[in-house]
Design a protein around this motif. Sequence first.
Motif, PDB file in Angstrom:
ATOM      1  N   ASP A 194       0.817  -1.222   0.000  1.00  0.00           N
ATOM      2  CA  ASP A 194       0.000   0.000   0.000  1.00  0.00           C
ATOM      3  C   ASP A 194       0.846   1.266   0.000  1.00  0.00           C
ATOM      4  OD1 ASP A 194      -2.430  -1.488   0.157  1.00  0.00           O
ATOM      5  OD2 ASP A 194      -2.056  -1.807   2.295  1.00  0.00           O
ATOM      6  N   SER A 195       2.087   1.146  -0.441  1.00  0.00           N
ATOM      7  CA  SER A 195       3.012   2.281  -0.456  1.00  0.00           C
ATOM      8  C   SER A 195       2.377   3.528  -1.053  1.00  0.00           C
ATOM      9  CB  SER A 195       4.267   1.911  -1.256  1.00  0.00           C
ATOM     10  OG  SER A 195       5.027   3.047  -1.557  1.00  0.00           O
ATOM     11  N   TYR A 196       2.519   4.644  -0.343  1.00  0.00           N
ATOM     12  CA  TYR A 196       1.928   5.904  -0.808  1.00  0.00           C
ATOM     13  C   TYR A 196       2.570   6.429  -2.091  1.00  0.00           C
ATOM     14  CZ  TYR A 196      -1.072   6.962   3.243  1.00  0.00           C
ATOM     15  OH  TYR A 196      -2.075   6.974   4.186  1.00  0.00           O
ATOM     16  N   TYR A 197       3.835   6.111  -2.301  1.00  0.00           N
ATOM     17  CA  TYR A 197       4.542   6.691  -3.450  1.00  0.00           C
ATOM     18  C   TYR A 197       3.882   6.293  -4.766  1.00  0.00           C
ATOM     19  CZ  TYR A 197       7.788   6.777   0.436  1.00  0.00           C
ATOM     20  OH  TYR A 197       8.329   6.943   1.685  1.00  0.00           O
ATOM     21  N   ALA A 198       3.495   5.037  -4.871  1.00  0.00           N
ATOM     22  CA  ALA A 198       2.837   4.556  -6.095  1.00  0.00           C
ATOM     23  C   ALA A 198       1.326   4.642  -5.986  1.00  0.00           C
ATOM     24  CB  ALA A 198       3.255   3.117  -6.380  1.00  0.00           C
ATOM     25  N   ASN A 199       0.762   4.140  -4.888  1.00  0.00           N
ATOM     26  CA  ASN A 199      -0.693   4.064  -4.764  1.00  0.00           C
ATOM     27  C   ASN A 199      -1.362   5.429  -4.741  1.00  0.00           C
ATOM     28  OD1 ASN A 199      -0.227   1.370  -4.646  1.00  0.00           O
ATOM     29  ND2 ASN A 199      -1.216   0.997  -2.688  1.00  0.00           N
ATOM     30  N   ARG A 200      -0.700   6.410  -4.170  1.00  0.00           N
ATOM     31  CA  ARG A 200      -1.271   7.759  -4.113  1.00  0.00           C
ATOM     32  C   ARG A 200      -0.629   8.691  -5.140  1.00  0.00           C
ATOM     33  NH1 ARG A 200      -3.711   9.417   1.718  1.00  0.00           N
ATOM     34  NH2 ARG A 200      -4.585   7.372   2.237  1.00  0.00           N
ATOM     35  N   GLU A 201       0.179   8.109  -6.010  1.00  0.00           N
ATOM     36  CA  GLU A 201       0.789   8.845  -7.119  1.00  0.00           C
ATOM     37  C   GLU A 201       1.594  10.049  -6.646  1.00  0.00           C
ATOM     38  OE1 GLU A 201      -2.199   9.714 -10.150  1.00  0.00           O
ATOM     39  OE2 GLU A 201      -3.401   8.031  -9.424  1.00  0.00           O
ATOM     40  N   LEU A 202       2.298   9.886  -5.523  1.00  0.00           N
ATOM     41  CA  LEU A 202       3.070  10.998  -4.982  1.00  0.00           C
ATOM     42  C   LEU A 202       4.388  11.210  -5.713  1.00  0.00           C
ATOM     43  CD1 LEU A 202       2.565  10.607  -1.117  1.00  0.00           C
ATOM     44  CD2 LEU A 202       1.389  12.151  -2.700  1.00  0.00           C
ATOM     45  N   VAL A 203       4.778  10.239  -6.528  1.00  0.00           N
ATOM     46  CA  VAL A 203       6.044  10.334  -7.253  1.00  0.00           C
ATOM     47  C   VAL A 203       5.799   9.985  -8.716  1.00  0.00           C
ATOM     48  CG1 VAL A 203       8.389   9.410  -7.425  1.00  0.00           C
ATOM     49  CG2 VAL A 203       7.339   9.686  -5.173  1.00  0.00           C
ATOM     50  N   PRO A 204       6.343  10.760  -9.656  1.00  0.00           N
ATOM     51  CA  PRO A 204       6.234  10.393 -11.069  1.00  0.00           C
ATOM     52  C   PRO A 204       6.784   8.985 -11.304  1.00  0.00           C
ATOM     53  CG  PRO A 204       7.108  12.620 -10.842  1.00  0.00           C
ATOM     54  CD  PRO A 204       7.080  12.026  -9.460  1.00  0.00           C
ATOM     55  N   GLY A 205       6.192   8.273 -12.253  1.00  0.00           N
ATOM     56  CA  GLY A 205       6.555   6.871 -12.488  1.00  0.00           C
ATOM     57  C   GLY A 205       8.033   6.618 -12.659  1.00  0.00           C
ATOM     58  N   ASP A 206       8.721   7.498 -13.401  1.00  0.00           N
ATOM     59  CA  ASP A 206      10.143   7.265 -13.663  1.00  0.00           C
ATOM     60  C   ASP A 206      11.021   7.517 -12.447  1.00  0.00           C
ATOM     61  OD1 ASP A 206       9.331  10.085 -14.319  1.00  0.00           O
ATOM     62  OD2 ASP A 206      11.504  10.321 -14.423  1.00  0.00           O
ATOM     63  N   MET A 207      10.459   8.107 -11.378  1.00  0.00           N
ATOM     64  CA  MET A 207      11.235   8.362 -10.171  1.00  0.00           C
ATOM     65  C   MET A 207      11.031   7.291  -9.104  1.00  0.00           C
ATOM     66  SD  MET A 207      11.034  12.497  -9.578  1.00  0.00           S
ATOM     67  CE  MET A 207      12.120  13.606 -10.495  1.00  0.00           C
ATOM     68  N   LEU A 208      10.083   6.389  -9.323  1.00  0.00           N
ATOM     69  CA  LEU A 208       9.806   5.359  -8.330  1.00  0.00           C
ATOM     70  C   LEU A 208      11.015   4.470  -8.088  1.00  0.00           C
ATOM     71  CD1 LEU A 208       6.153   4.284  -9.234  1.00  0.00           C
ATOM     72  CD2 LEU A 208       6.920   5.415  -7.129  1.00  0.00           C
ATOM     73  N   ILE A 209      11.781   4.189  -9.129  1.00  0.00           N
ATOM     74  CA  ILE A 209      12.966   3.344  -8.976  1.00  0.00           C
ATOM     75  C   ILE A 209      13.990   4.008  -8.058  1.00  0.00           C
ATOM     76  CG2 ILE A 209      14.174   4.272 -11.013  1.00  0.00           C
ATOM     77  CD1 ILE A 209      15.131   1.391 -11.540  1.00  0.00           C
ATOM     78  N   ASP A 210      14.044   5.349  -8.079  1.00  0.00           N
ATOM     79  CA  ASP A 210      14.946   6.068  -7.179  1.00  0.00           C
ATOM     80  C   ASP A 210      14.452   5.971  -5.735  1.00  0.00           C
ATOM     81  OD1 ASP A 210      16.548   6.949  -9.321  1.00  0.00           O
ATOM     82  OD2 ASP A 210      15.192   8.628  -9.695  1.00  0.00           O
ATOM     83  N   VAL A 211      13.149   6.134  -5.540  1.00  0.00           N
ATOM     84  CA  VAL A 211      12.581   6.078  -4.195  1.00  0.00           C
ATOM     85  C   VAL A 211      12.805   4.700  -3.575  1.00  0.00           C
ATOM     86  CG1 VAL A 211      10.445   6.245  -2.849  1.00  0.00           C
ATOM     87  CG2 VAL A 211      10.878   7.866  -4.701  1.00  0.00           C
ATOM     88  N   ASN A 212      12.847   3.663  -4.405  1.00  0.00           N
ATOM     89  CA  ASN A 212      13.068   2.312  -3.901  1.00  0.00           C
ATOM     90  C   ASN A 212      14.424   2.144  -3.229  1.00  0.00           C
ATOM     91  OD1 ASN A 212      10.564   1.342  -4.704  1.00  0.00           O
ATOM     92  ND2 ASN A 212      11.307   0.627  -6.693  1.00  0.00           N
ATOM     93  N   ARG A 213      15.322   3.081  -3.426  1.00  0.00           N
ATOM     94  CA  ARG A 213      16.652   2.990  -2.821  1.00  0.00           C
ATOM     95  C   ARG A 213      16.704   3.635  -1.435  1.00  0.00           C
ATOM     96  NH1 ARG A 213      21.445   4.535  -6.698  1.00  0.00           N
ATOM     97  NH2 ARG A 213      22.528   3.803  -4.811  1.00  0.00           N
ATOM     98  N   ALA A 214      15.576   4.139  -0.972  1.00  0.00           N
ATOM     99  CA  ALA A 214      15.525   4.724   0.374  1.00  0.00           C
ATOM    100  C   ALA A 214      15.712   3.641   1.426  1.00  0.00           C
ATOM    101  CB  ALA A 214      14.189   5.434   0.583  1.00  0.00           C
ATOM    102  N   LYS A 215      16.447   3.969   2.482  1.00  0.00           N
ATOM    103  CA  LYS A 215      16.607   3.099   3.635  1.00  0.00           C
ATOM    104  C   LYS A 215      15.803   3.717   4.778  1.00  0.00           C
ATOM    105  CE  LYS A 215      19.689   0.263   1.814  1.00  0.00           C
ATOM    106  NZ  LYS A 215      19.425  -1.181   1.603  1.00  0.00           N
ATOM    107  N   ILE A 216      14.719   3.058   5.146  1.00  0.00           N
ATOM    108  CA  ILE A 216      13.788   3.645   6.108  1.00  0.00           C
ATOM    109  C   ILE A 216      13.606   2.703   7.296  1.00  0.00           C
ATOM    110  CG2 ILE A 216      11.459   4.560   6.462  1.00  0.00           C
ATOM    111  CD1 ILE A 216      11.308   4.922   3.382  1.00  0.00           C
TER     112      ILE A 216
END
Length: 328
Positions: free
Chosen positions: A169-191
């Motif tokens: 249910d990640s907000y980045y994709a499900n709520r469209e908070l990040v453009p599609g081509d930037m999702l791969i960058d967000v996946n590198r976050a360490k949270i």
Amino acid sequence: MVFDEGAGVSTERQEYDPTPVINELRHRVDQWRGIDNANAWGVTPETARLLQHWRHHEFTGVRPFFCQIEAVETAIWLAEVAPNDKQGKRFLEHLANANNDANPELMRLALKLATGAGKTTVMAMLIAWQTVNAVRRPQSKRFTRGFLVITPGITIKDRLRVLQPNDPDSYYANRELVPGDMLIDVNRAKIVITNFHAFKRREYVELSKGGRALLQGRVGDSLDTLETEGQMIQRVMPQLMGLKNILVLNDEAHHCYREKPLDEEEKEKLKGDERREAEQNNEAARLWISGLEAVNRNLGLERVIDLSALPSFFVDQDMPRARSSRGQ
């Protein structure tokens, strides 16, 4: 601005009025938002892309509220624009001076939104902004892909799992908070998402009272069987070891403050359960902020961003705040 929550933690002697600087900051961000040319915003192309997305994208679901975007814009303006702006530097100096008084080891910025405005979305936007820039600008010290999200309880911790990029249910994709081509960058976050109780140093050797007394009798000295700071940090946030400039997001941050000792008059006002509750709240706050200081000493923290939607008060009134909500 005097806050009285009924337990005597906040009094007129702790009065602090941040309203003028908040209003001035919001005015500056308002002017900046009104600049048409994105090249004149004073931010990275990645940040500009995210700002345009949040402001103008045709969301299929609920679009971010104005107050959510404004909260993130304020953090962005202070981080990317203010250091290169004469007037902006005044805000940074104000924040630095206030933090030196209230949080000498930490740089804290608080975003207070109206109750129900959606702090989790704001956190996701902040993480996306930082991570995309950190991935695409690895030499910059201004951005990070390491995040420590701290909550006051297990329930809130579970609710915040949507901040993990790999969550269903990640907000980045499900709520469209990040453009599609930037999702791969967000996946590198360490949270790392944890609650402040995890900062309490644990016994690494379980001993009964009799066993402890027996060993102490043999060696003479008292036994120290508590974790070190480094061991506690390794247990709580192993994913962040080795990363620099970690960004902390404190949820329900009004629970995190530096204890203000009560004077005799204040102690007299607190009786029985009220006094015990005040002492418990102070102990919890001490554990939370001491944990942050330990992480800062061992790993280094770029900044702590506090978020709260509590309408009544911030306990630590010396903490500088950038309030971001319409109608407050």
